[in-house]
Each structure stands twice: as structure tokens, then as C-alpha cells.
Design an enzyme around this catalytic site. Structure first.
Site, mmCIF file in Angstrom:
data_model
loop_
_atom_site.group_PDB
_atom_site.id
_atom_site.type_symbol
_atom_site.label_atom_id
_atom_site.label_comp_id
_atom_site.label_asym_id
_atom_site.label_seq_id
_atom_site.Cartn_x
_atom_site.Cartn_y
_atom_site.Cartn_z
ATOM 1 C CG ASP A 11 -1.920 -1.113 1.223
ATOM 2 O OD1 ASP A 11 -2.354 -1.502 0.133
ATOM 3 O OD2 ASP A 11 -2.267 -1.605 2.308
ATOM 4 C CG ASP A 130 -11.771 -2.375 -1.136
ATOM 5 O OD1 ASP A 130 -11.039 -3.341 -1.408
ATOM 6 O OD2 ASP A 130 -11.400 -1.189 -1.230
#
Length: 255
Positions: A11, A130
Site C-alpha cells: 500500500d 472491497d
């Protein structure tokens, strides 16, 4: 049957690797190119780079970061963050990505996944999905789609969206549990199972892993690959040692 992949995730924010809990409280974990090279040396099957601030800042994932990572690794590279058009996907591929992951824009633009798949091939089109647990009265699967790096709950059923994305040409689903992300409590196995039952494309499990047992459970629940971050960033496991343990647990992983 194909052997499962072990995939370190980077990330990235402002050119640095970060990690938090449920997409918040992000802390610096190092240089993305250096970490990617180290994980390849340990035996990683591929690397995923997600620019976590790109969507909120209305920009594409940092191309300089993609180029720097590609210069250090030879394994497949998936990149996501701020992908809003086919042109964005093309720029990422030209910078060194092998696959492009789209989340928020794919949800808002029904043709984006289809466009990428048609022009670049389904193998390049990854749906970054997600999901967060919700009441079954709201979503039959018990999970709703979340966009905007975890900031917007859509009320749309996760399974329905996964099926639609597959029909539009998505070649893979990167399935992240918002509820489990960064918690180290293990993947959401029920989420994996309901999406696995609904689609045929490969699923990459994401969100919550901290042990090889968590990964073995995810593979048993239907994942084709397991993605993790903290367990590698904090040096608890090397990729190679983790693969050895997974094999001991009966999982079929790549050497």
C-alpha cells in the site's frame, strides 16, 4: 489444478509503503522498490501495489513508483489506485504493470472493466472489490461493496457486483474484507466462500492475514491466491518460510 500464489501487497502513499487498520492510521513501512525486490528474492509469486491516496486525490497511481518497482523485479506486478479510464490503464502498463486493478471507478463506470478487458485482455483487468459486512436485509449475501478507499458504503450487494464484473470481462477479483483489513484476525472465510460460489475467475484473498494457518484456511475456502502485508513488512515471516509452512499444512503452493 493450478498451485496457489503468495502475494505481498504494498500500500503506497506519497511514494512510501504504508500500513494501517481498516484503511486508517497509516504508518510508514519503507521504500516500495526495495521491499518489492526483497519479497521477490524470498520467493513471492507476484507483487501488488495499491496507491491508497490516488482516488481521494483524483489522480492516477504514481507512475514513478511503478517504474521504480518494475526496475527491481521480474515477477508479475498488479497496480491499482485512481484508475478511471482505459487510458489510465494503458499508462500503468506502459510504466511496468502487468495487470491493472480498478475499484471506485469500475463501480461508477460500468464500461471500464469491459473496456480494459476488450482492449488489453481479461488477464489485465482486475476488479479490486472491497466488501464490508452488513445486514442480509440490505444485501442478500450479507456484504456490501465499499469504495473510496473504505470511505463510502454503497449498499450494493458484493456477490451481485462480483458476478456483473466477471460478466463484463474481469479476469481476476482482488477481494478485500474491510472489516478484517490490518486486524490480523484472519481472512473473512464466509465472504470468500460466497464470492467463490458466485464466480469462476481467480480470487485473491485480502484482509487480515497474520499466520500461515490463516492463508491455508483462505485457500481451502476457495481463494486462488493469498495477499498479505503486515506479516511480511514486520519480518514475522519470509515468503519462502511461509510457503514451506503452507505446504506442511497441505496447501498446494508454488515453489
Amino acid at each position: 489444478m493450478l498451485r496457489a500464489r503468495v502475494v505481498p501487497c504494498l500500500d503506497v502513499r506519497d511514494g512510501r509503503v504504508v500500513k494501517g487498520v481498516r484503511f486508517r492510521d497509516l504508518q510508514d513501512r519503507g521504500d516500495p522498490a526495495e521491499l518489492a525486490a526483497a519479497y521477490e528474492a524470498q520467493g513471492a509469486d507476484e507483487i501488488v501495489v495499491l496507491d491508497v491516496s490516488a482516488t481521494g486525490e483524483e489522480r492516477l497511481a504514481g507512475l514513478e513508483t511503478v517504474r521504480a518497482v518494475r526496475a527491481r523485479i521480474g515477477i508479475p506486478l498488479t497496480v491499482g489506485g485512481g484508475v478511471r479510464s482505459f487510458e489510465d490503464a494503458r499508462r500503468l502498463l506502459e510504466s511496468g504493470a502487468d495487470r491493472v486493478a480498478a475499484n471506485t471507478a469500475a463501480f461508477g463506470n460500468a464500461g471500464l472493466i469491459a473496456d480494459i478487458a476488450a482492449k488489453l485482455g481479461a488477464q489485465c483487468a482486475v476488479l479490486a472489490l472491497d466488501a464490508a459486512e452488513t445486514e442480509e436485509s440490505a444485501c442478500p449475501s450479507g456484504y456490501e461493496v465499499v469504495t473510496g478507499s473504505g470511505t463510502r458504503r454503497t449498499g450494493v450487494d458484493t456477490v451481485a457486483w462480483a458476478r456483473e464484473a466477471e460478466a463484463r470481462g474481469a479476469g481476476e477479483i482482488l477481494l478485500t474484507s474491510l472489516d478484517r483489513d490490518g486486524t490480523r484476525d484472519g481472512y473473512d472465510l464466509r465472504l470468500l466462500a460466497v464470492v467463490r460460489e458466485a464466480v469462476r475467475v481467480p480470487i485473491v484473498a485480502s484482509g487480515g492475514a497474520s499466520t500461515p494457518e490463516h492463508m491455508a484456511d483462505a485457500l481451502a475456502a476457495g481463494a486462488d491466491a493469498v495477499l498479505a502485508a503486515s506479516v511480511f513488512h514486520e519480518g514475522e515471516w519470509t515468503v519462502g518460510a511461509l510457503k514451506t509452512r503452507l505446504a506442511d499444512l497441505g496447501a498446494r503452493v508454488r515453489p
